[in-house]
Design a protein around this motif. Structure first.
Motif, PDB file in Angstrom:
ATOM      1  N   GLN A  22      52.137 -24.507  19.851  1.00 54.08           N
ATOM      2  CA  GLN A  22      51.083 -23.854  20.642  1.00 54.08           C
ATOM      3  C   GLN A  22      50.777 -24.646  21.917  1.00 54.08           C
ATOM      4  N   GLU A  23      50.756 -25.954  21.813  1.00 52.26           N
ATOM      5  CA  GLU A  23      50.501 -26.824  22.962  1.00 52.26           C
ATOM      6  C   GLU A  23      51.562 -26.641  24.051  1.00 52.26           C
ATOM      7  N   HIS A  24      52.790 -26.397  23.645  1.00 53.26           N
ATOM      8  CA  HIS A  24      53.917 -26.338  24.580  1.00 53.26           C
ATOM      9  C   HIS A  24      54.220 -24.931  25.080  1.00 53.26           C
ATOM     10  N   LEU A  25      53.604 -23.916  24.494  1.00 56.74           N
ATOM     11  CA  LEU A  25      53.905 -22.529  24.836  1.00 56.74           C
ATOM     12  C   LEU A  25      53.750 -22.209  26.330  1.00 56.74           C
ATOM     13  N   PRO A  26      52.680 -22.636  26.996  1.00 59.00           N
ATOM     14  CA  PRO A  26      52.574 -22.317  28.434  1.00 59.00           C
ATOM     15  C   PRO A  26      53.734 -22.886  29.254  1.00 59.00           C
ATOM     16  N   LYS A  27      54.144 -24.112  28.961  1.00 60.22           N
ATOM     17  CA  LYS A  27      55.249 -24.725  29.704  1.00 60.22           C
ATOM     18  C   LYS A  27      56.572 -24.007  29.400  1.00 60.22           C
ATOM     19  N   ILE A  28      56.786 -23.624  28.153  1.00 60.73           N
ATOM     20  CA  ILE A  28      57.998 -22.884  27.768  1.00 60.73           C
ATOM     21  C   ILE A  28      58.034 -21.544  28.500  1.00 60.73           C
ATOM     22  N   ASN A  29      56.941 -20.806  28.473  1.00 60.65           N
ATOM     23  CA  ASN A  29      56.895 -19.496  29.138  1.00 60.65           C
ATOM     24  C   ASN A  29      57.086 -19.627  30.645  1.00 60.65           C
ATOM     25  N   ASN A  30      56.483 -20.633  31.240  1.00 63.09           N
ATOM     26  CA  ASN A  30      56.627 -20.861  32.671  1.00 63.09           C
ATOM     27  C   ASN A  30      58.087 -21.137  33.022  1.00 63.09           C
ATOM     28  N   TYR A  31      58.743 -21.983  32.240  1.00 61.81           N
ATOM     29  CA  TYR A  31      60.134 -22.340  32.520  1.00 61.81           C
ATOM     30  C   TYR A  31      61.064 -21.143  32.310  1.00 61.81           C
ATOM     31  N   LEU A  32      60.845 -20.385  31.234  1.00 55.17           N
ATOM     32  CA  LEU A  32      61.660 -19.193  31.003  1.00 55.17           C
ATOM     33  C   LEU A  32      61.479 -18.184  32.131  1.00 55.17           C
ATOM     34  N   SER A  33      60.277 -18.070  32.646  1.00 56.24           N
ATOM     35  CA  SER A  33      60.031 -17.173  33.772  1.00 56.24           C
ATOM     36  C   SER A  33      60.822 -17.630  34.995  1.00 56.24           C
ATOM     37  N   TRP A  34      60.816 -18.921  35.264  1.00 54.27           N
ATOM     38  CA  TRP A  34      61.578 -19.441  36.395  1.00 54.27           C
ATOM     39  C   TRP A  34      63.077 -19.220  36.206  1.00 54.27           C
ATOM     40  N   LEU A  35      63.571 -19.398  34.975  1.00 56.53           N
ATOM     41  CA  LEU A  35      65.005 -19.237  34.709  1.00 56.53           C
ATOM     42  C   LEU A  35      65.492 -17.804  34.949  1.00 56.53           C
ATOM     43  N   THR A  36      64.607 -16.836  34.917  1.00 56.08           N
ATOM     44  CA  THR A  36      65.037 -15.454  35.180  1.00 56.08           C
ATOM     45  C   THR A  36      65.312 -15.226  36.656  1.00 56.08           C
ATOM     46  N   THR A  37      64.676 -16.016  37.510  1.00 51.31           N
ATOM     47  CA  THR A  37      64.717 -15.717  38.945  1.00 51.31           C
ATOM     48  C   THR A  37      65.181 -16.888  39.801  1.00 51.31           C
ATOM     49  N   CYS A  38      65.887 -17.823  39.229  1.00 49.92           N
ATOM     50  CA  CYS A  38      66.279 -19.033  39.971  1.00 49.92           C
ATOM     51  C   CYS A  38      67.599 -18.859  40.711  1.00 49.92           C
ATOM     52  N   SER A  39      67.869 -17.658  41.166  1.00 47.59           N
ATOM     53  CA  SER A  39      69.171 -17.369  41.781  1.00 47.59           C
ATOM     54  C   SER A  39      69.495 -18.291  42.953  1.00 47.59           C
ATOM     55  N   SER A  40      68.562 -18.510  43.857  1.00 46.28           N
ATOM     56  CA  SER A  40      68.885 -19.328  45.036  1.00 46.28           C
ATOM     57  C   SER A  40      69.214 -20.763  44.636  1.00 46.28           C
ATOM     58  N   THR A  41      68.497 -21.310  43.666  1.00 49.20           N
ATOM     59  CA  THR A  41      68.771 -22.671  43.189  1.00 49.20           C
ATOM     60  C   THR A  41      70.172 -22.756  42.597  1.00 49.20           C
ATOM     61  N   LEU A  42      70.519 -21.792  41.764  1.00 47.44           N
ATOM     62  CA  LEU A  42      71.817 -21.798  41.097  1.00 47.44           C
ATOM     63  C   LEU A  42      72.958 -21.536  42.080  1.00 47.44           C
ATOM     64  N   ILE A  43      72.767 -20.588  42.977  1.00 41.72           N
ATOM     65  CA  ILE A  43      73.800 -20.265  43.969  1.00 41.72           C
ATOM     66  C   ILE A  43      74.063 -21.464  44.879  1.00 41.72           C
ATOM     67  N   GLN A  44      73.017 -22.124  45.337  1.00 39.20           N
ATOM     68  CA  GLN A  44      73.179 -23.319  46.188  1.00 39.20           C
ATOM     69  C   GLN A  44      73.964 -24.403  45.460  1.00 39.20           C
ATOM     70  N   ALA A  45      73.624 -24.657  44.205  1.00 37.91           N
ATOM     71  CA  ALA A  45      74.315 -25.698  43.440  1.00 37.91           C
ATOM     72  C   ALA A  45      75.777 -25.337  43.239  1.00 37.91           C
ATOM     73  N   TYR A  46      76.049 -24.088  42.932  1.00 36.99           N
ATOM     74  CA  TYR A  46      77.433 -23.643  42.717  1.00 36.99           C
ATOM     75  C   TYR A  46      78.249 -23.804  44.002  1.00 36.99           C
ATOM     76  N   ASN A  47      77.701 -23.369  45.117  1.00 37.01           N
ATOM     77  CA  ASN A  47      78.442 -23.391  46.381  1.00 37.01           C
ATOM     78  C   ASN A  47      78.548 -24.787  46.985  1.00 37.01           C
ATOM     79  N   LYS A  48      77.721 -25.714  46.528  1.00 37.18           N
ATOM     80  CA  LYS A  48      77.772 -27.091  47.030  1.00 37.18           C
ATOM     81  C   LYS A  48      79.109 -27.751  46.674  1.00 37.18           C
ATOM     82  N   ASP A  49      79.619 -27.459  45.500  1.00 39.62           N
ATOM     83  CA  ASP A  49      80.882 -28.036  45.038  1.00 39.62           C
ATOM     84  C   ASP A  49      81.640 -26.975  44.238  1.00 39.62           C
ATOM     85  N   PRO A  50      82.218 -25.986  44.933  1.00 34.07           N
ATOM     86  CA  PRO A  50      82.840 -24.860  44.231  1.00 34.07           C
ATOM     87  C   PRO A  50      84.044 -25.275  43.393  1.00 34.07           C
ATOM     88  N   TYR A  51      84.253 -24.540  42.312  1.00 36.23           N
ATOM     89  CA  TYR A  51      85.372 -24.792  41.406  1.00 36.23           C
ATOM     90  C   TYR A  51      86.694 -24.559  42.129  1.00 36.23           C
TER      91      TYR A  51
END
Length: 143
Positions: A53-82
């Motif tokens: 219960q203590e950790h639920l707000p932080k878990i929900n906040n992080y899961l919310s960010w993980l749904t929409t972190c496209s720019s962060t992920l795209i930047q990291a991928y393109n920084k050193d492409p496979y």
């Protein structure tokens, strides 16, 4: 290719978790990560104590960010492409499949995640993403 509308998670409640072992839980419902629905039980949450219960707000906040972190992920991928000719964009992000994720709330207050999935860039490899807080520390392929 038609892009999917961004999906959002509904806030999780205690009843959405199953205790797997001390300080470790699985989520017993579909959760969206990287705009991709995941299967029930494919997300593991590790917490520094069993007061979920203590950790639920932080878990929900992080899961919310993980749904929409496209720019962060795209930047990291393109920084050193496979491959030099492979570039990530919004379409790439929309087509990521998530197979498994572990989210860890650390003793120091940080949050980390290890996410494995697939994409439409390198079809015969597993895409691995590691994050600390809201920064990508590793992105690459296994296989």
């Amino acid at each position: 290719m038609l892009l999917m509308e961004n999906q959002q998670n509904k806030p999780l409640t205690l009843s959405d978790f199953n205790k797997a072992s001390p300080h470790t839980y699985t989520i017993n419902k579909e959760v969206v990560i990287f705009n991709a629905p995941t299967e029930s039980q494919s997300i593991t949450i590790k917490v520094p104590n069993d007061d979920l219960q203590e950790h639920l707000p932080k878990i929900n906040n992080y899961l919310s960010w993980l749904t929409t972190c496209s720019s962060t992920l795209i930047q990291a991928y393109n920084k050193d492409p496979y491959y030099d000719d492979v570039v990530a964009d919004d379409s790439w992000f929309q087509n990521i499949q998530v197979y498994k994720a572990t989210i860890m709330l650390n003793q120091d207050g940080s949050i980390s995640a290890i996410i494995s999935g697939g994409d439409d860039q390198v079809l015969d490899h597993i895409l691995d993403v590691e994050l600390k807080n809201k920064e990508v520390t590793y992105i690459g392929y296994d296989g």
